[in-house]
Motif scaffolding. Structure first.
Motif, short mmCIF file in Angstrom:
data_model
loop_
_atom_site.label_atom_id
_atom_site.label_comp_id
_atom_site.label_asym_id
_atom_site.label_seq_id
_atom_site.Cartn_x
_atom_site.Cartn_y
_atom_site.Cartn_z
N TRP A 93 0.84 -1.20 0.00
CA TRP A 93 0.00 0.00 0.00
C TRP A 93 0.87 1.25 0.00
O TRP A 93 0.60 2.22 -0.71
CB TRP A 93 -0.93 -0.01 1.21
N LEU A 94 1.94 1.24 0.78
CA LEU A 94 2.85 2.39 0.83
C LEU A 94 3.60 2.55 -0.49
O LEU A 94 3.76 3.66 -1.00
CB LEU A 94 3.85 2.21 1.98
N GLN A 95 4.10 1.44 -1.04
CA GLN A 95 4.86 1.52 -2.28
C GLN A 95 4.01 2.03 -3.44
O GLN A 95 4.52 2.73 -4.32
CB GLN A 95 5.44 0.14 -2.61
N ALA A 96 2.73 1.71 -3.44
CA ALA A 96 1.84 2.19 -4.49
C ALA A 96 1.70 3.71 -4.46
O ALA A 96 1.28 4.31 -5.45
CB ALA A 96 0.47 1.53 -4.35
N ARG A 97 2.06 4.31 -3.34
CA ARG A 97 2.00 5.76 -3.19
C ARG A 97 3.37 6.41 -3.22
O ARG A 97 3.55 7.56 -2.84
CB ARG A 97 1.26 6.11 -1.89
N GLY A 98 4.38 5.65 -3.66
CA GLY A 98 5.71 6.19 -3.83
C GLY A 98 6.47 6.41 -2.54
O GLY A 98 7.45 7.17 -2.51
N PHE A 99 6.07 5.73 -1.46
CA PHE A 99 6.72 5.95 -0.16
C PHE A 99 8.10 5.32 -0.14
O PHE A 99 8.28 4.16 -0.54
CB PHE A 99 5.85 5.37 0.95
N GLU A 132 -8.70 6.93 4.70
CA GLU A 132 -7.58 6.47 3.88
C GLU A 132 -6.83 7.65 3.28
O GLU A 132 -5.59 7.65 3.21
CB GLU A 132 -8.06 5.54 2.77
N ALA A 133 -7.54 8.69 2.87
CA ALA A 133 -6.89 9.88 2.32
C ALA A 133 -6.03 10.56 3.38
O ALA A 133 -4.94 11.05 3.08
CB ALA A 133 -7.94 10.84 1.77
N ALA A 136 -2.91 8.54 3.75
CA ALA A 136 -2.02 8.78 2.62
C ALA A 136 -1.30 10.12 2.75
O ALA A 136 -0.10 10.22 2.46
CB ALA A 136 -2.81 8.72 1.31
N ARG A 137 -2.00 11.15 3.19
CA ARG A 137 -1.37 12.47 3.35
C ARG A 137 -0.28 12.44 4.41
O ARG A 137 0.76 13.09 4.27
CB ARG A 137 -2.43 13.52 3.70
N GLU A 140 2.72 10.91 2.81
CA GLU A 140 3.28 11.84 1.82
C GLU A 140 4.13 12.90 2.51
O GLU A 140 5.15 13.35 1.97
CB GLU A 140 2.14 12.52 1.05
#
Length: 278
Positions: A93-99, A132-133, A136-137, A140
Protein backbone atom coordinates in the motif's frame (compact mmCIF):
# COMPACT_ATOMS: atom_id res chain seq x y z
CA UNK A 1 -8.16 -3.08 36.27
CA UNK A 2 -6.87 -1.23 33.20
CA UNK A 3 -6.83 -2.84 29.77
CA UNK A 4 -3.13 -3.53 29.20
CA UNK A 5 -3.17 -4.03 25.43
CA UNK A 6 -5.58 -3.82 22.52
CA UNK A 7 -5.29 -4.36 18.78
CA UNK A 8 -7.42 -2.54 16.21
CA UNK A 9 -8.31 -3.51 12.66
CA UNK A 10 -11.06 -2.31 10.33
CA UNK A 11 -12.26 -4.19 7.21
CA UNK A 12 -12.55 -0.82 5.46
CA UNK A 13 -8.78 -0.32 5.88
CA UNK A 14 -7.34 -3.85 5.52
CA UNK A 15 -3.78 -2.63 4.90
CA UNK A 16 -3.34 -1.05 8.33
CA UNK A 17 -3.62 -2.13 11.94
CA UNK A 18 -2.85 -0.47 15.24
CA UNK A 19 -2.04 -1.37 18.82
CA UNK A 20 -2.48 0.53 22.05
CA UNK A 21 -0.50 -0.52 25.15
CA UNK A 22 -1.41 1.23 28.38
CA UNK A 23 1.07 -0.55 30.66
CA UNK A 24 4.28 -1.52 28.91
CA UNK A 25 5.55 -3.29 32.01
CA UNK A 26 3.16 -6.11 31.15
CA UNK A 27 4.14 -6.27 27.46
CA UNK A 28 7.76 -7.38 26.92
CA UNK A 29 9.34 -8.46 23.65
CA UNK A 30 12.12 -10.69 22.42
CA UNK A 31 14.02 -9.30 19.44
CA UNK A 32 11.79 -9.65 16.37
CA UNK A 33 10.88 -8.05 13.05
CA UNK A 34 7.80 -7.26 10.94
CA UNK A 35 7.19 -7.55 7.21
CA UNK A 36 5.27 -4.26 7.30
CA UNK A 37 6.31 -0.67 8.06
CA UNK A 38 5.80 0.27 11.72
CA UNK A 39 5.64 3.67 13.37
CA UNK A 40 4.67 4.48 16.94
CA UNK A 41 4.35 7.17 19.60
CA UNK A 42 5.57 6.85 23.20
CA UNK A 43 2.73 8.50 25.11
CA UNK A 44 4.08 8.26 28.68
CA UNK A 45 7.08 7.00 30.65
CA UNK A 46 10.35 5.62 29.29
CA UNK A 47 11.60 2.41 27.69
CA UNK A 48 14.63 0.88 26.02
CA UNK A 49 14.52 0.76 22.24
CA UNK A 50 16.63 -1.78 20.37
CA UNK A 51 16.83 -1.28 16.60
CA UNK A 52 19.38 -3.19 14.59
CA UNK A 53 22.70 -2.97 16.42
CA UNK A 54 21.86 0.12 18.52
CA UNK A 55 19.96 0.47 21.78
CA UNK A 56 18.80 3.77 23.27
CA UNK A 57 16.40 5.07 25.88
CA UNK A 58 13.22 6.72 24.60
CA UNK A 59 10.50 8.62 26.44
CA UNK A 60 7.16 10.35 26.08
CA UNK A 61 6.99 12.49 22.95
CA UNK A 62 9.28 10.21 20.91
CA UNK A 63 8.26 8.70 17.59
CA UNK A 64 9.82 5.30 16.85
CA UNK A 65 10.18 3.80 13.37
CA UNK A 66 10.76 0.18 12.31
CA UNK A 67 11.40 -0.63 8.66
CA UNK A 68 10.35 -4.07 7.35
CA UNK A 69 12.79 -6.81 8.32
CA UNK A 70 14.71 -4.72 10.89
CA UNK A 71 15.12 -6.56 14.18
CA UNK A 72 13.90 -4.48 17.12
CA UNK A 73 12.39 -4.56 20.62
CA UNK A 74 11.03 -2.08 23.17
CA UNK A 75 10.98 -3.04 26.84
CA UNK A 76 10.51 -1.42 30.28
CA UNK A 77 13.27 0.29 32.24
CA UNK A 78 13.58 -1.30 35.70
CA UNK A 79 9.84 -1.74 36.05
CA UNK A 80 8.92 1.87 35.19
CA UNK A 81 5.48 2.37 33.70
CA UNK A 82 5.19 3.47 30.07
CA UNK A 83 2.57 3.44 27.32
CA UNK A 84 2.53 3.72 23.55
CA UNK A 85 0.57 3.56 20.32
CA UNK A 86 1.80 1.61 17.26
CA UNK A 87 0.71 1.67 13.64
CA UNK A 88 1.51 -1.18 11.21
CA UNK A 89 1.07 -0.48 7.49
CA UNK A 90 1.41 -3.00 4.67
CA UNK A 91 4.35 -2.23 2.39
CA UNK A 92 2.52 -2.71 -0.96
CA UNK A 93 0.00 0.00 0.00
CA UNK A 94 2.85 2.39 0.83
CA UNK A 95 4.86 1.52 -2.28
CA UNK A 96 1.84 2.19 -4.49
CA UNK A 97 2.00 5.76 -3.19
CA UNK A 98 5.71 6.19 -3.83
CA UNK A 99 6.72 5.95 -0.16
CA UNK A 100 10.47 5.56 0.49
CA UNK A 101 11.56 3.88 3.71
CA UNK A 102 13.20 6.32 6.15
CA UNK A 103 16.76 6.06 7.40
CA UNK A 104 16.01 7.22 10.97
CA UNK A 105 14.80 4.84 13.67
CA UNK A 106 13.36 7.55 15.94
CA UNK A 107 12.50 11.23 16.12
CA UNK A 108 11.84 13.74 18.90
CA UNK A 109 10.28 16.27 16.52
CA UNK A 110 7.17 17.64 18.22
CA UNK A 111 5.49 18.24 14.86
CA UNK A 112 5.79 14.59 13.80
CA UNK A 113 4.60 13.37 17.21
CA UNK A 114 1.51 15.59 17.07
CA UNK A 115 0.75 14.55 13.47
CA UNK A 116 0.98 10.88 14.43
CA UNK A 117 -1.39 11.28 17.38
CA UNK A 118 -3.81 13.15 15.14
CA UNK A 119 -3.62 10.29 12.62
CA UNK A 120 -4.48 7.75 15.32
CA UNK A 121 -7.48 9.82 16.31
CA UNK A 122 -8.62 10.01 12.67
CA UNK A 123 -8.29 6.27 12.09
CA UNK A 124 -10.34 5.39 15.15
CA UNK A 125 -13.13 7.79 14.19
CA UNK A 126 -15.17 5.39 12.04
CA UNK A 127 -17.57 8.11 10.86
CA UNK A 128 -14.85 10.00 8.99
CA UNK A 129 -15.37 9.43 5.24
CA UNK A 130 -11.76 10.12 4.19
CA UNK A 131 -9.65 8.11 6.63
CA UNK A 132 -7.58 6.47 3.88
CA UNK A 133 -6.89 9.88 2.32
CA UNK A 134 -5.73 11.22 5.68
CA UNK A 135 -3.45 8.22 6.10
CA UNK A 136 -2.02 8.78 2.62
CA UNK A 137 -1.37 12.47 3.35
CA UNK A 138 0.51 11.57 6.53
CA UNK A 139 2.89 9.31 4.62
CA UNK A 140 3.28 11.84 1.82
CA UNK A 141 4.43 14.36 4.45
CA UNK A 142 6.59 11.94 6.47
CA UNK A 143 9.81 12.64 4.45
CA UNK A 144 9.67 16.22 5.83
CA UNK A 145 10.48 14.73 9.24
CA UNK A 146 12.35 11.52 8.30
CA UNK A 147 14.74 11.44 5.30
CA UNK A 148 14.62 8.44 2.99
CA UNK A 149 16.83 5.40 3.51
CA UNK A 150 20.00 5.03 1.44
CA UNK A 151 19.84 1.58 -0.17
CA UNK A 152 23.61 1.23 -0.63
CA UNK A 153 24.50 1.55 3.05
CA UNK A 154 24.76 -2.24 3.61
CA UNK A 155 27.47 -4.21 1.84
CA UNK A 156 26.37 -7.12 -0.32
CA UNK A 157 26.79 -10.70 0.88
CA UNK A 158 25.10 -13.01 -1.66
CA UNK A 159 25.54 -16.20 0.38
CA UNK A 160 24.00 -14.77 3.55
CA UNK A 161 21.19 -13.21 1.54
CA UNK A 162 20.66 -16.61 -0.11
CA UNK A 163 20.45 -18.22 3.35
CA UNK A 164 17.80 -15.72 4.44
CA UNK A 165 15.84 -16.20 1.21
CA UNK A 166 16.00 -19.98 1.61
CA UNK A 167 14.62 -19.70 5.15
CA UNK A 168 11.78 -17.45 3.99
CA UNK A 169 10.90 -19.81 1.15
CA UNK A 170 10.88 -22.88 3.42
CA UNK A 171 9.77 -21.37 6.72
CA UNK A 172 6.89 -23.83 7.11
CA UNK A 173 9.15 -26.85 6.46
CA UNK A 174 11.12 -28.75 9.13
CA UNK A 175 14.41 -27.00 8.32
CA UNK A 176 17.72 -27.94 9.90
CA UNK A 177 20.88 -25.86 10.06
CA UNK A 178 22.48 -28.38 7.69
CA UNK A 179 19.75 -27.67 5.13
CA UNK A 180 20.47 -23.94 5.27
CA UNK A 181 24.24 -24.47 5.05
CA UNK A 182 23.81 -26.66 1.99
CA UNK A 183 21.59 -24.07 0.32
CA UNK A 184 24.05 -21.20 0.76
CA UNK A 185 27.42 -23.01 0.77
CA UNK A 186 28.61 -21.78 4.18
CA UNK A 187 29.93 -23.68 7.20
CA UNK A 188 27.78 -23.97 10.33
CA UNK A 189 30.03 -21.84 12.53
CA UNK A 190 30.46 -19.07 9.96
CA UNK A 191 26.78 -19.02 9.04
CA UNK A 192 25.62 -18.64 12.65
CA UNK A 193 28.11 -15.86 13.42
CA UNK A 194 27.80 -13.90 10.18
CA UNK A 195 24.04 -14.31 9.85
CA UNK A 196 23.50 -12.79 13.28
CA UNK A 197 25.77 -9.87 12.46
CA UNK A 198 23.86 -9.17 9.23
CA UNK A 199 20.25 -9.81 10.28
CA UNK A 200 20.28 -9.41 14.07
CA UNK A 201 19.10 -13.00 14.66
CA UNK A 202 20.62 -16.46 14.37
CA UNK A 203 19.33 -18.63 11.50
CA UNK A 204 17.05 -20.44 13.96
CA UNK A 205 15.82 -17.16 15.41
CA UNK A 206 15.19 -15.84 11.90
CA UNK A 207 13.21 -18.98 11.02
CA UNK A 208 11.09 -18.63 14.15
CA UNK A 209 10.50 -14.95 13.40
CA UNK A 210 9.38 -15.79 9.85
CA UNK A 211 6.95 -18.40 11.16
CA UNK A 212 5.47 -15.92 13.62
CA UNK A 213 5.02 -13.40 10.80
CA UNK A 214 3.22 -16.00 8.68
CA UNK A 215 0.98 -16.93 11.62
CA UNK A 216 0.23 -13.27 12.26
CA UNK A 217 -0.91 -12.75 8.67
CA UNK A 218 -3.19 -15.79 8.83
CA UNK A 219 -4.67 -14.84 12.21
CA UNK A 220 -5.67 -11.44 10.82
CA UNK A 221 -8.16 -13.35 8.69
CA UNK A 222 -9.73 -14.99 11.74
CA UNK A 223 -8.28 -18.46 11.09
CA UNK A 224 -8.33 -21.19 13.75
CA UNK A 225 -5.17 -21.01 15.87
CA UNK A 226 -4.41 -24.75 15.72
CA UNK A 227 -4.62 -24.75 11.90
CA UNK A 228 -2.44 -21.66 11.62
CA UNK A 229 0.17 -23.20 13.93
CA UNK A 230 0.62 -26.28 11.76
CA UNK A 231 0.60 -24.36 8.46
CA UNK A 232 3.29 -21.98 9.75
CA UNK A 233 5.61 -24.83 10.74
CA UNK A 234 5.03 -24.98 14.50
CA UNK A 235 4.81 -28.35 16.22
CA UNK A 236 1.42 -27.54 17.72
CA UNK A 237 -0.74 -24.70 19.06
CA UNK A 238 1.23 -24.51 22.31
CA UNK A 239 4.47 -24.01 20.36
CA UNK A 240 2.91 -21.14 18.41
CA UNK A 241 1.51 -19.69 21.64
CA UNK A 242 4.96 -19.50 23.24
CA UNK A 243 6.71 -18.03 20.19
CA UNK A 244 3.93 -15.55 19.45
CA UNK A 245 3.96 -14.22 22.99
CA UNK A 246 7.75 -13.87 23.00
CA UNK A 247 7.86 -12.01 19.68
CA UNK A 248 4.67 -9.93 19.80
CA UNK A 249 3.91 -9.76 23.54
CA UNK A 250 0.41 -11.08 22.85
CA UNK A 251 -1.35 -14.41 22.67
CA UNK A 252 -2.55 -15.52 19.22
CA UNK A 253 -6.15 -15.30 20.41
CA UNK A 254 -5.78 -11.75 21.71
CA UNK A 255 -4.22 -10.69 18.43
CA UNK A 256 -6.79 -12.44 16.24
CA UNK A 257 -9.76 -10.99 18.09
CA UNK A 258 -8.88 -7.34 17.43
CA UNK A 259 -11.60 -4.79 18.15
CA UNK A 260 -13.16 -2.69 15.37
CA UNK A 261 -12.42 0.61 17.12
CA UNK A 262 -10.86 2.23 20.18
CA UNK A 263 -12.76 4.59 22.42
CA UNK A 264 -12.44 8.23 21.32
CA UNK A 265 -12.62 9.12 25.01
CA UNK A 266 -9.29 7.43 25.67
CA UNK A 267 -6.68 9.91 26.95
CA UNK A 268 -4.12 8.18 24.74
CA UNK A 269 -5.97 9.45 21.67
CA UNK A 270 -6.15 13.08 22.71
CA UNK A 271 -3.92 15.16 20.45
CA UNK A 272 -1.55 17.33 22.43
CA UNK A 273 1.99 18.58 22.11
CA UNK A 274 4.48 17.12 24.55
CA UNK A 275 5.89 20.20 26.34
CA UNK A 276 9.38 18.84 27.02
CA UNK A 277 10.15 17.69 23.49
CA UNK A 278 12.37 20.11 21.51
Amino acid sequence: MIEVSRFWRDPALPFVEARRVRDGREVCYAAHSHDCFSIGAITSGRSTYLSGDSQVEVGAGTTVVMNPGVVHACNPIEGEGWSYLMLYVDLPWLQARGFALPAQTLSTAAGLYSRLLALFADLFEVDLPDREARLARFFEDLPRYLPAEIDSMRAEHPQLDAAAAFIRAHRADPLSLADICAACGLSRSYLIRAFRQRFGLTPHGYLLDQRVQQARAQLRGGRAIAEVALEAGFADQAHLQRAFKQHLASTPGHYRDAVPTFSRASPLLQVKRCPHVP
